[in-house]
Design a protein around this motif. Structure first.
Motif, PDB file in Angstrom:
ATOM      1  N   ASP B 214       0.827  -1.214   0.000  1.00  0.00           N
ATOM      2  CA  ASP B 214       0.000   0.000   0.000  1.00  0.00           C
ATOM      3  C   ASP B 214       0.863   1.267   0.000  1.00  0.00           C
ATOM      4  N   GLN B 215       2.173   1.103  -0.053  1.00  0.00           N
ATOM      5  CA  GLN B 215       3.124   2.218  -0.056  1.00  0.00           C
ATOM      6  C   GLN B 215       2.934   3.158   1.145  1.00  0.00           C
ATOM      7  N   ARG B 216       2.620   2.556   2.284  1.00  0.00           N
ATOM      8  CA  ARG B 216       2.533   3.340   3.522  1.00  0.00           C
ATOM      9  C   ARG B 216       3.726   3.044   4.426  1.00  0.00           C
ATOM     10  N   ALA B 217       4.460   1.977   4.130  1.00  0.00           N
ATOM     11  CA  ALA B 217       5.587   1.581   4.980  1.00  0.00           C
ATOM     12  C   ALA B 217       6.776   1.195   4.112  1.00  0.00           C
ATOM     13  N   ILE B 218       7.988   1.456   4.619  1.00  0.00           N
ATOM     14  CA  ILE B 218       9.214   1.113   3.902  1.00  0.00           C
ATOM     15  C   ILE B 218      10.108   0.309   4.837  1.00  0.00           C
ATOM     16  N   ALA B 219      10.426  -0.930   4.444  1.00  0.00           N
ATOM     17  CA  ALA B 219      11.426  -1.693   5.197  1.00  0.00           C
ATOM     18  C   ALA B 219      12.784  -1.299   4.643  1.00  0.00           C
ATOM     19  N   PHE B 220      13.779  -1.079   5.510  1.00  0.00           N
ATOM     20  CA  PHE B 220      15.105  -0.707   5.019  1.00  0.00           C
ATOM     21  C   PHE B 220      16.163  -1.032   6.063  1.00  0.00           C
ATOM     22  N   THR B 221      17.418  -0.981   5.620  1.00  0.00           N
ATOM     23  CA  THR B 221      18.547  -1.235   6.498  1.00  0.00           C
ATOM     24  C   THR B 221      19.194   0.094   6.843  1.00  0.00           C
ATOM     25  N   SER B 222      19.532   0.275   8.106  1.00  0.00           N
ATOM     26  CA  SER B 222      20.209   1.501   8.496  1.00  0.00           C
ATOM     27  C   SER B 222      21.362   1.185   9.435  1.00  0.00           C
ATOM     28  N   TYR B 223      22.465   1.918   9.263  1.00  0.00           N
ATOM     29  CA  TYR B 223      23.625   1.782  10.148  1.00  0.00           C
ATOM     30  C   TYR B 223      23.561   2.802  11.282  1.00  0.00           C
ATOM     31  N   ARG B 224      22.396   3.420  11.486  1.00  0.00           N
ATOM     32  CA  ARG B 224      22.308   4.542  12.428  1.00  0.00           C
ATOM     33  C   ARG B 224      22.648   4.163  13.861  1.00  0.00           C
ATOM     34  N   ALA B 225      22.473   2.902  14.237  1.00  0.00           N
ATOM     35  CA  ALA B 225      22.824   2.500  15.601  1.00  0.00           C
ATOM     36  C   ALA B 225      24.174   1.775  15.627  1.00  0.00           C
ATOM     37  N   GLY B 226      24.982   1.957  14.576  1.00  0.00           N
ATOM     38  CA  GLY B 226      26.316   1.366  14.555  1.00  0.00           C
ATOM     39  C   GLY B 226      26.343  -0.053  14.034  1.00  0.00           C
ATOM     40  N   ASN B 227      25.219  -0.551  13.576  1.00  0.00           N
ATOM     41  CA  ASN B 227      25.116  -1.912  13.075  1.00  0.00           C
ATOM     42  C   ASN B 227      24.061  -1.916  11.966  1.00  0.00           C
ATOM     43  N   PRO B 228      24.261  -2.712  10.916  1.00  0.00           N
ATOM     44  CA  PRO B 228      23.215  -2.752   9.887  1.00  0.00           C
ATOM     45  C   PRO B 228      21.943  -3.434  10.387  1.00  0.00           C
ATOM     46  N   ASP B 229      21.003  -2.630  10.855  1.00  0.00           N
ATOM     47  CA  ASP B 229      19.748  -3.129  11.433  1.00  0.00           C
ATOM     48  C   ASP B 229      18.600  -2.915  10.459  1.00  0.00           C
ATOM     49  N   LEU B 230      17.564  -3.733  10.606  1.00  0.00           N
ATOM     50  CA  LEU B 230      16.379  -3.593   9.750  1.00  0.00           C
ATOM     51  C   LEU B 230      15.310  -2.785  10.482  1.00  0.00           C
ATOM     52  N   TYR B 231      14.773  -1.786   9.779  1.00  0.00           N
ATOM     53  CA  TYR B 231      13.738  -0.926  10.345  1.00  0.00           C
ATOM     54  C   TYR B 231      12.540  -0.891   9.409  1.00  0.00           C
ATOM     55  N   ILE B 232      11.408  -0.464   9.954  1.00  0.00           N
ATOM     56  CA  ILE B 232      10.272  -0.090   9.097  1.00  0.00           C
ATOM     57  C   ILE B 232      10.009   1.397   9.336  1.00  0.00           C
ATOM     58  N   LEU B 233       9.990   2.141   8.234  1.00  0.00           N
ATOM     59  CA  LEU B 233       9.684   3.573   8.286  1.00  0.00           C
ATOM     60  C   LEU B 233       8.256   3.777   7.770  1.00  0.00           C
ATOM     61  N   TYR B 234       7.477   4.519   8.532  1.00  0.00           N
ATOM     62  CA  TYR B 234       6.129   4.897   8.075  1.00  0.00           C
ATOM     63  C   TYR B 234       6.197   6.375   7.700  1.00  0.00           C
ATOM     64  N   PRO B 235       6.485   6.683   6.424  1.00  0.00           N
ATOM     65  CA  PRO B 235       6.819   8.070   6.060  1.00  0.00           C
ATOM     66  C   PRO B 235       5.662   9.050   6.237  1.00  0.00           C
ATOM     67  N   TYR B 236       4.417   8.551   6.207  1.00  0.00           N
ATOM     68  CA  TYR B 236       3.289   9.471   6.355  1.00  0.00           C
ATOM     69  C   TYR B 236       2.848   9.602   7.810  1.00  0.00           C
ATOM     70  N   GLU B 237       3.480   8.842   8.694  1.00  0.00           N
ATOM     71  CA  GLU B 237       3.142   8.931  10.111  1.00  0.00           C
ATOM     72  C   GLU B 237       4.325   9.391  10.956  1.00  0.00           C
ATOM     73  N   GLY B 238       5.499   9.504  10.298  1.00  0.00           N
ATOM     74  CA  GLY B 238       6.691   9.907  11.034  1.00  0.00           C
ATOM     75  C   GLY B 238       7.085   8.895  12.083  1.00  0.00           C
ATOM     76  N   LYS B 239       6.913   7.606  11.758  1.00  0.00           N
ATOM     77  CA  LYS B 239       7.186   6.551  12.741  1.00  0.00           C
ATOM     78  C   LYS B 239       8.302   5.645  12.231  1.00  0.00           C
ATOM     79  N   LEU B 240       9.190   5.231  13.133  1.00  0.00           N
ATOM     80  CA  LEU B 240      10.286   4.340  12.769  1.00  0.00           C
ATOM     81  C   LEU B 240      10.327   3.193  13.765  1.00  0.00           C
ATOM     82  N   VAL B 241      10.289   1.942  13.264  1.00  0.00           N
ATOM     83  CA  VAL B 241      10.236   0.779  14.152  1.00  0.00           C
ATOM     84  C   VAL B 241      11.399  -0.160  13.829  1.00  0.00           C
ATOM     85  N   PRO B 242      12.263  -0.473  14.811  1.00  0.00           N
ATOM     86  CA  PRO B 242      13.306  -1.467  14.558  1.00  0.00           C
ATOM     87  C   PRO B 242      12.709  -2.873  14.512  1.00  0.00           C
TER      88      PRO B 242
END
Lengths: 183, 431
Positions: B214-242
C-alpha cells in the motif's frame, strides 16, 4: 752624598707624582646618569620543566585517544580472493601479528569490517562482507583472542578503499579491516 | 531485378531510419519486438480547452495535458493518435462532438478536458468517450493548486488504466537510495522521476528500501545505531520501528498481501532468510543452510519466495514455499546470479547475472523455462524492481559513468534515466 741626593730626588719625584695623581683623580667628571631610553633586560618566562619517569608502553597507549590509536593502524588489514571469504596464506602472518598485539593490549575491543569489490551485487556483497569479517574473527579466536572482544560489521561494496575499476583496485577493496572501539 | 533493387533500397532506408534515431547509448541493442498481448488502445488526447482570460488555467491545461500524454505513452496500454491527424477533422467542440470524425482517424477513446479557474485554484473536468458507441464512459472533476497539476494528470491516467482492467500505477512512488546530500539516504519520487523527496536525515547509511504494497511503509537497512539493522519507516506517520538488530539485517520484502515481511539476517550466525509479521513481530527463520541465503522476493500469490543462495558454490536463484520447504533451483546457465524480482503476473523472475565483470538483467519465464536478456550494456545493471503492472522494470546502472536509476520496458524498449543528482541506486517500486 751624591748617592743620597739622587735617592732624595727620586723620593721627591715619586711623592710629587703621587700628589699630582691624586689631584688629577679629583678632576675626573662624575659618570653620566643612566640614559632614559635604555632597554629593560629581557626576562625569559618559563614553566619549570617536569621530568617524568619513563612511561611504560601500556601507559603511552592509555594516554592516546581511540582516534590517535586507529590512525597509527596497529592492526593491519587482510585481503581476500575474488568471491571468496577464506583466510589466504598471506593473511596468516598478518593475523598472527594482530593477535599478539591484541594479547599485549588485553582490554582492547575491536570491530572487524568486511568489505567487497564492486563486482558483486549489493545484496550478495552484504552477505559476503559479513562472511569475510566472520572468518577473520574466527581466525583470531583460534589464535586465542576472546570472541567477546570482537564485533563484526559488513559494509558490502559501499566503502571502497580504491575508487578505481581495475584488478588492482578490486584486490585492495576485497578486505577485512580493523577498528579499535574500546581500550 | 529492378524491383528487387528498389525493394532492397527501401529496406536499407528503413534500416537507416531505424538506426539513425536518437540512441542513448552506443552499446544498446536495437530490439524490435511486437507488443505482447492485445494491440494498444488508440486514444486521442486533443489539447484541453481553458478559460481564455486565465493564465493559470492555460498553464494548468498545458502541464496536465503534457504529463497525461507522457503517462499514456509510457503505459504500453494506450497509443496516442498522432497530433497531426487532428488537422484532418473539424476542431473539437466539447459541447458537440462529431464522433464519426474521430472514428475516421482511428480513434477508439477520446479524452476531452476543460479547465476553468476558481479563485486561486483550477477546476479540471475530464470526460472520456467511447467513439464507436458515442457514449461517455468516464467523467471526473478535479480541483487543484499549481503544485499538484502533475498529480492530477497521473490520477486521470490511473482512471484510464482502471477502465481497461489494468493495474494503475501512475500515482505510485519509487523509493530509492541517493548520496546527493553527502551519504546514502532514502528518497522517493514519482514513476517518471519527478518530485524527488528526501525521507531520512542522518549521517549514517540508510539502505535497501522496500515498499509495503500500500506504499505506507518502507522496510530498510540503516547503520544509524552502529550496526546494519532492519527498520520499518512509516513516512506518512513519522514513525520508525526497529525489526531486527542482531547481525547484518537487510533485503526486506513485504508480502503481496502486506501481512508479512521477509528479510535476510545473520542474527543466528549465518546469512539466512526470516519472515516476520508486517509490524516486525513474530520473527521466524525459514532457511537452514550454511551457505549464503539472501534477497527474498515474494510470488504475487504470497505462497512462494524466490531467493539467492550459493549452496552449490556460486550464487543462483531458488524458489521455496513461504514456510521454507520445497526448495528448488530455477536458474541455469550462469555462475553469478542474484537479486530475483518476481513479476506481478507471477510468470517471470527478473534477476542480475554477472558475466565477465559486467552485470546485466535477465528475465526467466517460469512457464516456458526460457531466459531472455533485458539489458545489453558494458556496465553494471543491478537491483531490478517491477512496475505494479509488470510492463516496466526499474534498475540501477553505471552506464553513464555514475550510478543512476533507469526504467526499461519488459521487451527491452524505452530505456530512460530517472535520476541525475549524486549517485542513485537500490530503487524499489513493488515487492
Amino acid at each position: 752624598m751624591k748617592k743620597f741626593l739622587v735617592l732624595f730626588l727620586t723620593v721627591i719625584l715619586v711623592l710629587s707624582f703621587a700628589a699630582s695623581c691624586k689631584k688629577k683623580a679629583k678632576e675626573v667628571p662624575p659618570p653620566p646618569p643612566p640614559q632614559a631610553q635604555e632597554q629593560p633586560r629581557v626576562e625569559k618566562v618559563e614553566e619549570p620543566v617536569l621530568k617524568e619517569p619513563v612511561l611504560t608502553e601500556e601507559e603511552i597507549f592509555m594516554r592516546k585517544t581511540l582516534e590517535e590509536i586507529n590512525q597509527e593502524k596497529p592492526l593491519a588489514m587482510i585481503h581476500f580472493d575474488y568471491d571468496k571469504y577464506n583466510i589466504r596464506p598471506d593473511a596468516v602472518p598478518v593475523l598472527e601479528a594482530n593477535a599478539s598485539w591484541l594479547k599485549k593490549h588485553p582490554t582492547v575491543k575491536i570491530l572487524i569490517e568486511g568489505h567487497c569489490d564492486e563486482r558483486g551485487t549489493e545484496e550478495y556483497n552484504l552477505s559476503l562482507g559479513e562472511k569475510r569479517a566472520k572468518s577473520t574473527m574466527e581466525y583470531l579466536t583460534s589464535l586465542g583472542i576472546s570472541a567477546d572482544r570482537i564485533r563484526i560489521i559488513s559494509y558490502g561494496k559501499s566503502q571502497p578503499l580504491d575508487p578505481g575499476h581495475d584488478e588492482t583496485a578490486w584486490a585492495k577493496n576485497r578486505r577485512a579491516q580493523f577498528l579499535i572501539i574500546e581500550k | 531485378m529492378k524491383k528487387l533493387a528498389v525493394f532492397s533500397l527501401t529496406f536499407l532506408l528503413v534500416l537507416l531510419a531505424l538506426t539513425a534515431g536518437p540512441r542513448l547509448f552506443p552499446q544498446q541493442e536495437i530490439v524490435l519486438t511486437i507488443r505482447e498481448g492485445v494491440p494498444a488502445i488508440s486514444l486521442a488526447l486533443p489539447p484541453f480547452s481553458y478559460e481564455a482570460s486565465s493564465t493559470q488555467a492555460r498553464e494548468a491545461a498545458d502541464t496536465i495535458h503534457q504529463v497525461l500524454a507522457d503517462d499514456l505513452r509510457y503505459s504500453r496500454v494506450f497509443s496516442l493518435v498522432p497530433r497531426e491527424h487532428l488537422n484532418y477533422i473539424r476542431p473539437l467542440n466539447p459541447r458537440e462532438i462529431f464522433f464519426k470524425d474521430w472514428e475516421s482517424i482511428q480513434t477508439r477513446i477520446l479524452v476531452v478536458g476543460e479547465i476553468s479557474q476558481s479563485q486561486n485554484r483550477i477546476i479540471f473536468e475530464v470526460k472520456v468517450y467511447d467513439v464507436k458507441s458515442e457514449r461517455m464512459i468516464l467523467g471526473k472533476r478535479y480541483q487543484a493548486e499549481p503544485d499538484v497539476y502533475r498529480l492530477v494528470a497521473h490520477r486521470v491516467a490511473d482512471e484510464l488504466m482502471k477502465l481497461y482492467g489494468e493495474k494503475p500505477f501512475f500515482t505510485s512512488k519509487i523509493v530509492f537510495v541517493s548520496n546527493r546530500d553527502g551519504n546514502d539516504e532514502l528518497y522517493m519520487m514519482d514513476y517518471d522521476g519527478a518530485n524527488q523527496t528526501r525521507l531520512t536525515f542522518n549521517k549514517w547509511r540508510d539502505y535497501m528500501p522496500a515498499w509495503s504494497p500500500d506504499q505506507r511503509a518502507i522496510a530498510f537497512t540503516s547503520y544509524r545505531a552502529g550496526n546494519p539493522d532492519l527498520y520499518i519507516l512509516y513516512p506518512y506517520e513519522g514513525k520508525l520501528v526497529p525489526v531486527s538488530t542482531r547481525g547484518t539485517n537487510f533485503s526486506g520484502a513485504f508480502s503481496p498481501d502486506g501481512k508479512k515481511l521477509a528479510f535476510c539476517s545473520t542474527r543466528d550466525g549465518n546469512s539466512e532468510i526470516y519472515v516476520a509479521n508486517a509490524d516486525g513481530s513474530n520473527v521466524r527463520r525459514i532457511t537452514f543452510n550454511s551457505a549464503i541465503d539472501t534477497a527474498p522476493s515474494w510470488s504475487p500469490t504470497g505462497r512462494e519466495i524466490a531467493f539467492t543462495s550459493d549452496r552449490t558454490g556460486t550464487p543462483q536463484i531458488y524458489i521455496m514455499d513461504a514456510e521454507g520447504g520445497n526448495v528448488r533451483k530455477v536458474s541455469f546457465g550462469g555462475n553469478y546470479l542474484d537479486a530475483p524480482a518476481w513479476s506481478p503476473d507471477g510468470e517471470r523472475i527478473a534477476f542480475v547475472s554477472r558475466v565477465d565483470n559486467f552485470f546485466d538483467l535477465y528475465i526467466l519465464n517460469l512457464k516456458t523455462n526460457k531466459i531472455t536478456k533485458l539489458t545489453e550494456t558494458s556496465a553494471r545493471n543491478e537491483s531490478p524492481s517491477w512496475s505494479p503492472d509488470g510492463r516496466h522494470i526499474i534498475f540501477s546502472s553505471n552506464l553513464s559513468g555514475s550510478i543512476q536509476i533507469y526504467s526499461i520496458d519488459y521487451d527491452a524498449s524505452n530505456l530512460r534515466c530517472l535520476t541525475s543528482q549524486g549517485e542513485n541506486k537500490l530503487a524499489n517500486w513493488t515487492n
